[in-house]
Design a protein around this motif. Structure first.
Motif, PDB file in Angstrom:
ATOM      1  N   CYS A  56       0.851  -1.190   0.000  1.00 30.99           N
ATOM      2  CA  CYS A  56       0.000   0.000   0.000  1.00 30.99           C
ATOM      3  C   CYS A  56       0.887   1.239   0.000  1.00 30.99           C
ATOM      4  N   ALA A  58       1.340   3.117  -3.215  1.00 29.34           N
ATOM      5  CA  ALA A  58       1.848   3.389  -4.562  1.00 29.34           C
ATOM      6  C   ALA A  58       1.635   4.844  -4.982  1.00 29.34           C
ATOM      7  N   TRP A  76       5.531  -1.291 -11.385  1.00 28.57           N
ATOM      8  CA  TRP A  76       5.192  -2.098 -10.221  1.00 28.57           C
ATOM      9  C   TRP A  76       5.162  -3.576 -10.578  1.00 28.57           C
ATOM     10  N   GLU A  80      -0.995  -2.466  -5.930  1.00 27.82           N
ATOM     11  CA  GLU A  80      -1.595  -1.946  -4.708  1.00 27.82           C
ATOM     12  C   GLU A  80      -2.648  -2.923  -4.183  1.00 27.82           C
ATOM     13  N   LEU A 111       5.734   4.175   2.042  1.00 31.78           N
ATOM     14  CA  LEU A 111       5.471   2.782   1.699  1.00 31.78           C
ATOM     15  C   LEU A 111       5.472   1.896   2.941  1.00 31.78           C
ATOM     16  N   SER A 115       1.838   0.382   4.048  1.00 28.39           N
ATOM     17  CA  SER A 115       1.791  -1.075   3.916  1.00 28.39           C
ATOM     18  C   SER A 115       1.593  -1.742   5.274  1.00 28.39           C
ATOM     19  N   ALA A 152      -5.193   3.402   3.599  1.00 37.03           N
ATOM     20  CA  ALA A 152      -4.500   2.126   3.793  1.00 37.03           C
ATOM     21  C   ALA A 152      -5.408   1.103   4.457  1.00 37.03           C
ATOM     22  N   THR A 155      -7.473  -0.262   1.769  1.00 38.16           N
ATOM     23  CA  THR A 155      -6.663  -1.132   0.912  1.00 38.16           C
ATOM     24  C   THR A 155      -6.501  -2.507   1.552  1.00 38.16           C
TER      25      THR A 155
END
Length: 290
Positions: A56, A58, A76, A80, A111, A115, A152, A155
């Motif tokens: 998560c 990007a 990538w 994501e 990042l 993430s 996030a 995500t």
């Protein structure tokens, strides 16, 4: 931008660009003195995940890189929201070497944080799979990065609570005490004309639950109740039929306890630890000659 329920990709990109500009000003300031020692050149950098994670951030990484090198190429290898394995190369960046060196720490900071939030959220979502409970975030976020952290959470498969104090009403114990009781607080909330995502009231006992249901509460926060009390709360609420409220659990939720809490039949479980107690995911950037 304040509404993550309806955000477009363009809105997320704008948020990331804003956050990136602030972070780069903090880190690079008037110029990267160390990167200035490197002769002008092109370089390729790979970012490697040193542990398993849900990727998560990007838009934030790309915003940082392109703020310093607008023509950098970012490819990538792990999209994501996808899960990566330890030692997996997740992204490759080709661009100006000085710019990539200056971008490195800020890009990795976004990042590793986002993430971490997505990964932690996903672990809770996995734990309650098969129940009707949603995993929900709170306002316990890093100052200035609330929207990024709430992105996030989504995500990672979670759900956003209110964004701030301005978009929904959550009547907690101190509001109830100051207003003169649940009935009085709910009556005052009914007079609010501003657009609201929801009106929610916190209760600590079954008697307070009954009172909230009696005054028509449609969203109720069950604070720090044990499992038998939660099961009884769900039973009483379900008996309301069409007048049933959305029930949310809050307080002391852990990964070890969340499955049992979800099994009581509640609708939502809010967890501050998703955004305030996160351990950064370990990423590293490695340069190669272009």
């Amino acid at each position: 931008m304040t509404d993550l329920f309806t955000d477009s990709q363009a809105g997320i990109a704008a948020l990331a660009a804003r956050d990136a500009a602030l972070a780069l000003q903090e880190d690079v300031g008037t110029g990267d003195l160390t990167a200035g020692l490197v002769p002008p050149s092109r370089a390729v950098a790979r970012i490697i995940a040193r542990e398993a994670a849900v990727i998560c951030g990007a838009p934030w990484l790309e915003a940082v890189v392109r703020a310093l090198d607008p023509v950098a190429h970012v490819q990538w290898h792990c999209a994501e929201g996808e899960r990566c394995a330890p030692d997996q190369a997740i992204v490759e960046i080709a661009g100006d070497a000085r710019s990539l060196l200056s971008a490195e720490r800020t890009a990795l900071n976004f990042l590793q944080l986002l993430s971490a939030v997505a990964t932690k959220t996903a672990s809770y979502v996995d734990a309650v799979r098969g129940t009707r409970a949603q995993i929900v975030d709170t306002r316990k976020t890093l100052p200035g990065l609330r929207l990024a952290q709430k992105y996030a959470v989504r995500t990672g498969g979670g759900t956003n609570h209110r964004i701030g104090l301005f978009d929904a009403i959550l009547i907690k114990e101190n509001h109830i005490a100051a207003a003169g009781g649940i009935r009085a607080a709910m009556a005052a909330a009914a007079q609010v004309t501003a657009p609201l995502k929801f009106v929610e009231v916190e209760v600590e006992t079954l008697n307070e639950l009954d009172e909230a249901l009696a005054v028509g509460a449609r969203m109720i926060l069950l604070d720090n109740m044990d499992l038998p009390t939660l099961r009884e709360a769900v039973r009483r609420n379900d008996a309301m039929g069409e007048g049933r409220a959305v029930l949310e659990i809050s307080g002391g939720v852990t990964l070890d306890s969340v499955a049992a809490l979800a099994a009581t039949g509640v609708d939502r479980i809010s967890i501050g630890a998703l955004t305030k107690d996160v351990k950064a995911i370990d990423f590293s950037m490695r340069f190669q000659e272009a």
